[in-house]
Design a protein around this motif. Structure first.
Motif, PDB file in Angstrom:
ATOM      1  N   ARG A 134      -2.421   0.735   7.384  1.00 48.33           N
ATOM      2  CA  ARG A 134      -1.093   1.252   7.047  1.00 48.33           C
ATOM      3  C   ARG A 134      -0.261   0.201   6.316  1.00 48.33           C
ATOM      4  N   ARG A 135      -0.367  -1.057   6.756  1.00 51.25           N
ATOM      5  CA  ARG A 135       0.382  -2.109   6.073  1.00 51.25           C
ATOM      6  C   ARG A 135      -0.125  -2.306   4.644  1.00 51.25           C
ATOM      7  N   ALA A 176       1.727  -2.568   0.806  1.00 50.73           N
ATOM      8  CA  ALA A 176       1.598  -3.803   0.039  1.00 50.73           C
ATOM      9  C   ALA A 176       1.266  -3.563  -1.431  1.00 50.73           C
ATOM     10  N   TRP A 177       0.714  -2.402  -1.790  1.00 48.49           N
ATOM     11  CA  TRP A 177       0.380  -2.168  -3.206  1.00 48.49           C
ATOM     12  C   TRP A 177       1.635  -2.165  -4.073  1.00 48.49           C
ATOM     13  N   PHE A 178       2.801  -1.917  -3.483  1.00 46.90           N
ATOM     14  CA  PHE A 178       4.024  -1.769  -4.272  1.00 46.90           C
ATOM     15  C   PHE A 178       4.801  -3.077  -4.405  1.00 46.90           C
ATOM     16  N   ARG A 179       4.265  -4.203  -3.945  1.00 47.96           N
ATOM     17  CA  ARG A 179       4.975  -5.478  -4.043  1.00 47.96           C
ATOM     18  C   ARG A 179       4.853  -6.008  -5.466  1.00 47.96           C
ATOM     19  N   LEU A 237       5.406   6.878  -4.213  1.00 47.90           N
ATOM     20  CA  LEU A 237       4.829   7.605  -3.083  1.00 47.90           C
ATOM     21  C   LEU A 237       5.135   6.795  -1.836  1.00 47.90           C
ATOM     22  N   GLN A 238       6.098   7.271  -1.053  1.00 46.90           N
ATOM     23  CA  GLN A 238       6.558   6.533   0.124  1.00 46.90           C
ATOM     24  C   GLN A 238       5.487   6.546   1.206  1.00 46.90           C
ATOM     25  N   PRO A 239       4.935   5.387   1.598  1.00 45.47           N
ATOM     26  CA  PRO A 239       3.937   5.357   2.674  1.00 45.47           C
ATOM     27  C   PRO A 239       4.577   5.701   4.004  1.00 45.47           C
TER      28      PRO A 239
END
Length: 400
Positions: free
Chosen positions: A315-316, A320-323, A396-398
């Motif tokens: 989940r984390r 992290a892909w959006f950093r 896309l909000q996780p």
């Protein structure tokens, strides 16, 4: 040199043919609208654009109606063709011809599981010549962090894809681990097929969404309510409305009170891909750089090398892909040039992830299901694709 000249001649021929085809299509597109203005009561063609335009002409009347109809039609055509908003005064004499975007087609084997091995690494190499002018000038080429294409900043300016603000961003980030996405990869809408794009345009028209306009929170929630009722034939629940509001906040990182059109379109495009395509088909959209970045993240999280990670770690990783817009931080011992962002809170930063894992209650750790490499890819593929645009928005909000 002979091979290079042969390739250049081939490209020039293809460009000439593309220009001729584009001009022919533009002529066909403009001919019906001209005939319709000249002959009031003539025959009507059943195209999507003309149907909506005729409905607008019947619903509204005023002195500025012809201009509004023309602008609206042009906006719908740009949306259909995957083109961005062109400047009002576009000096084409001093610019390259923008490329014609060809939407992908679904193949018969797309839904089958792709063979993406964890152990077999892929060699990530960038192209040697600029995608636009096909000239090699070593360090002055800017690589895309998603695909293998490279560009000159001058070529991007002449294409109209690089303005003053974005020029600084490309210069500062293209050669860092954060990276920069080219105009192909930055536009998630180009991942849709013609059929999928038709479905999205129908939904936008039904909900009276005007292309190339910003959406406020009320506009966004109203749209989500209409889409949910159309799909499930029941009102949206309160919890779903709260998630939609959180998604709006994620699309508005600067807290301006509205979301930009390109961010909204990217969000809706990735949502539609999730809805219409199975995860195996989405995995086939990943590039070699994205697959290598996923391998680096999984291997860094799999500290005991048993081929499994915890559900919380997975989940984390989705976050992290959006950093993309944080300051550079030292990466972990797994380093991949131009693959994607790495930060202290990224899945490849094992110290941060493991310390957070230790704070979880023991019961929660016991109940967390282990996730292997194929499962990690399936859980993260939509978020990896959603992180392609250069925008700071989370398309896309996780889940929390």
């Amino acid at each position: 040199m002979g091979v290079l000249m042969s390739r250049r001649q081939t490209v020039e021929k293809v460009q000439k043919v593309s220009l001729a085809v584009s001009a022919f299509k533009d002529g066909l597109r403009e001919q019906p609208s001209t005939r319709r203005r000249a002959e009031a009561g003539g025959t009507r063609r059943g195209t999507l654009e003309q149907t909506v335009q005729e409905g607008e002409e019947e619903a509204s009347a005023g002195p500025s109606q012809p201009e509004e109809s023309s602008a609206s039609k042009a906006a719908w055509e740009r949306l259909r063709d995957g083109r961005g908003v062109e400047p009002e005064e576009f000096d084409r004499a001093n610019r390259f011809t923008p490329p014609a975007f060809i939407r992908p087609k679904r193949e018969l084997h797309d839904d089958e599981p792709p063979d993406i091995s964890l152990e077999q690494r892929e060699q990530v190499l960038n192209d040697e010549m600029c995608e636009i002018c096909e000239v090699w000038t070593a360090e002055s080429l800017f690589p895309c962090r998603i695909c293998s294409r490279v560009y000159h900043d001058g070529c991007l300016r002449r294409m109209g894809y690089l303005q003053n603000d974005s020029s600084v961003e490309v210069t500062e980030t293209a050669h860092t681990e954060t990276g920069w996405s080219c105009y192909y990869c930055d536009n998630l809408n180009l991942l849709l097929t013609e059929e999928e794009m038709y479905s999205l345009m129908e939904t936008l028209r039904h909900c009276k969404i005007i292309p190339e306009t910003c959406l406020t929170l009320d506009d966004f929630l109203h749209y989500k309510h209409l889409v949910h009722k159309q799909q499930f034939e029941r009102p949206m629940a309160e919890a779903q409305e709260e998630r939609a509001a959180l998604q709006f906040s994620a699309l508005d990182p600067d807290k301006k009170g509205h979301i930009e059109w390109h961010d909204f379109l990217s969000h809706e495009s990735i949502q539609l891909l999730q809805k219409l395509r199975p995860q195996n088909a989405l995995l086939r959209l990943l590039t070699a750089k994205e697959r290598e970045r996923a391998r680096a993240a999984f291997l860094a999280l799999d500290q005991d090398s048993d081929g499994f990670i915890g559900e919380g770690e997975c989940r984390r990783a989705q976050h992290a892909w959006f950093r993309k817009h944080q300051k550079e931080t030292p990466s972990c011992n797994v380093s991949i040039s131009h693959v994607g962002p790495m930060s202290e809170s990224s899945p490849a930063s094992s110290g941060s992830s493991k310390s957070q894992e230790k704070t979880l209650p023991a019961a929660e750790q016991e109940e967390a299901r282990p996730i292997d490499w194929p499962g990690f890819l399936r859980e993260n593929v939509a978020y990896i694709l959603a992180a392609r645009p250069n925008s700071a928005a989370l398309h896309l909000q996780p889940p929390a």
